[in-house]
Design an enzyme around this catalytic site. Structure first.
Site, PDB file in Angstrom:
ATOM      1  N   SER A 201      -6.222 -27.981 -12.368  1.00 36.50           N
ATOM      2  CA  SER A 201      -5.800 -28.625 -13.605  1.00 36.50           C
ATOM      3  C   SER A 201      -6.215 -30.092 -13.644  1.00 36.50           C
ATOM      4  CB  SER A 201      -4.284 -28.499 -13.787  1.00 36.50           C
ATOM      5  OG  SER A 201      -3.934 -27.170 -14.118  1.00 36.50           O
ATOM      6  N   ASP A 202      -6.114 -30.775 -12.510  1.00 35.85           N
ATOM      7  CA  ASP A 202      -6.554 -32.172 -12.455  1.00 35.85           C
ATOM      8  C   ASP A 202      -8.032 -32.294 -12.811  1.00 35.85           C
ATOM      9  OD1 ASP A 202      -4.239 -33.568 -11.776  1.00 35.85           O
ATOM     10  OD2 ASP A 202      -4.437 -33.102  -9.666  1.00 35.85           O
ATOM     11  N   ASN A 203      -8.868 -31.510 -12.146  1.00 34.18           N
ATOM     12  CA  ASN A 203     -10.309 -31.592 -12.393  1.00 34.18           C
ATOM     13  C   ASN A 203     -10.671 -31.164 -13.805  1.00 34.18           C
ATOM     14  OD1 ASN A 203     -11.121 -32.566  -9.854  1.00 34.18           O
ATOM     15  ND2 ASN A 203     -11.139 -30.524  -8.977  1.00 34.18           N
TER      16      ASN A 203
END
Length: 378
Positions: free
Chosen positions: A164-166
């Site tokens: 999700s971060d990337n």
């Protein structure tokens, strides 16, 4: 074209992962990125392995400059104001409402710089019941439905790299590029909003389409069953992955490589739909076959049969892979304080070139003096 964003100045108020990734992607396209960090410790990602220069930080902050500013102080706010007035892009991943509380509301930013593209990355968006909640990768994975399509409910263990971060950082860079292009037509900047929840949902559209069209709630096995993706252990304990898709020739080639023609005669496996239905049974039967020979034998057979497959490789093995070495995604940078560092080129060539990749991730405040002089800061 290797410096596609040459002349674009990005001010990054980013920590940990989402905004730093977006900033690095812009830097890899040739933008100048000045990372604003708190004087005491800077980006928290710096401290993951001590000495304020963790491998985690280095991985997401190449090609940037670093300046230390205390945004709680009046002098820090005044310095940020001067940077914003000269910037093309302001990038932050504060919680909703933090930047306005510091004195930089949308209205203020527009007055300071009408051509500014301001990208705000949040966990859940600027409005709604969750807007004030903290959000990190595991939280976004869970609430977006991605985790339900990855976790084994009988043994729920989160694993692997940040998704999700990337994903969110990539969508942020995508939105910034669109806004910069739009500015060329209108002459005006824009506010770009990205949140981890929506970005994670958008990254997995197939599951929502299945549910809304067919009433099927996806599970961790749904996609692999449809795509006929498998992992098998060979006799020498090596793992390999197979992806047959729905193309009939790959199923035929696969069975030919297995040397078990009775699978072609089995009525349960006659069509892609039936193979999807009996995915678990195929996996069980074929696992027993793969356990009879070492990886080298299977590599020979699968290659000759033109079956889509690959060994499951560790990070060190990836770096030694002949195809990876042909592509040359890795390069080294000499850092005056931390020595030789390995970095990864942007995975996109423009005009046959990868673009500028010259600066290692900065030490905290490495460029403070030069930036203060250039922008006449306090």
């Amino acid at each position: 074209m290797k410096d596609a964003l040459q002349g674009i100045l990005v001010i990054e108020l980013g920590t940990v992962l989402t905004a730093p990734l977006a900033g690095m992607m812009l830097a890899d396209l040739g933008a100048r990125v000045i990372k604003v960090e708190h004087p005491e410790g800077g980006d928290p990602f710096r401290r993951h392995a001590g000495k304020l220069y963790s491998p985690h930080f280095a991985a997401y902050n190449r090609n940037k400059e670093s300046i230390q500013l205390d945004l709680q102080s009046e002098s820090g706010k005044a310095d940020l104001t001067k940077l914003i007035q000269r910037a093309d892009v302001l990038l932050d991943n504060f919680r909703a409402g933090v930047l306005p509380r510091l004195g930089f509301s949308d209205e203020v930013l527009k007055k300071l710089n009408p051509r500014l593209v301001h990208c705000s990355i949040t966990g859940f968006g600027a409005e709604g019941p969750y807007k004030d909640r903290p959000c990190y990768d595991a939280v976004a994975l869970a609430i977006s439905g991605l985790a339900s399509q990855k976790l084994d409910p009988e043994n729920p263990v989160l694993n692997g790299p940040s998704l999700s971060d990337n994903i969110t950082g990539m969508y942020a860079a995508y939105g910034i590029l669109g806004a910069l292009h739009g500015r060329e037509r209108t002459g005006e900047g824009a506010r770009v909003e990205v949140n981890m929840l929506e970005a994670s949902i958008a990254f997995s559209p197939e599951g929502f389409s299945q549910f809304t069209r067919l009433g099927v709630t996806p599970t961790p096995m749904s996609r692999v069953a449809i795509s006929q993706s498998y992992a098998f252990r060979c006799a020498d304990d090596r793992l390999l992955a197979i992806h047959l898709s729905s193309v009939e020739k790959f199923w035929l080639a696969f069975v030919n490589a297995l040397a078990h023609p009775e699978l072609l005669e089995d009525e349960r496996f006659k069509t892609p739909a039936l193979r999807t239905q009996h995915y678990a049974l195929i996996s069980e039967l074929v696992s027993q076959i793969f356990a009879q020979h070492p990886y080298a034998e299977w590599e020979k057979r699968l290659t000759q049969a033109d079956v889509p497959f690959a060994p499951v490789k560790s990070v060190p093995e990836v770096m030694q892979d002949p195809q990876v070495q042909q592509l040359q995604p890795f390069y080294t940078i000499q850092h005056p304080e931390h020595g030789e560092l390995t970095a990864i080129h942007r995975p996109v060539k423009i005009g046959g070139q990868r673009g500028p990749s010259e600066l290692a991730a900065p030490v905290l405040g490495e460029h403070s003096a030069a930036i203060r002089q250039e922008f006449a800061l306090s």
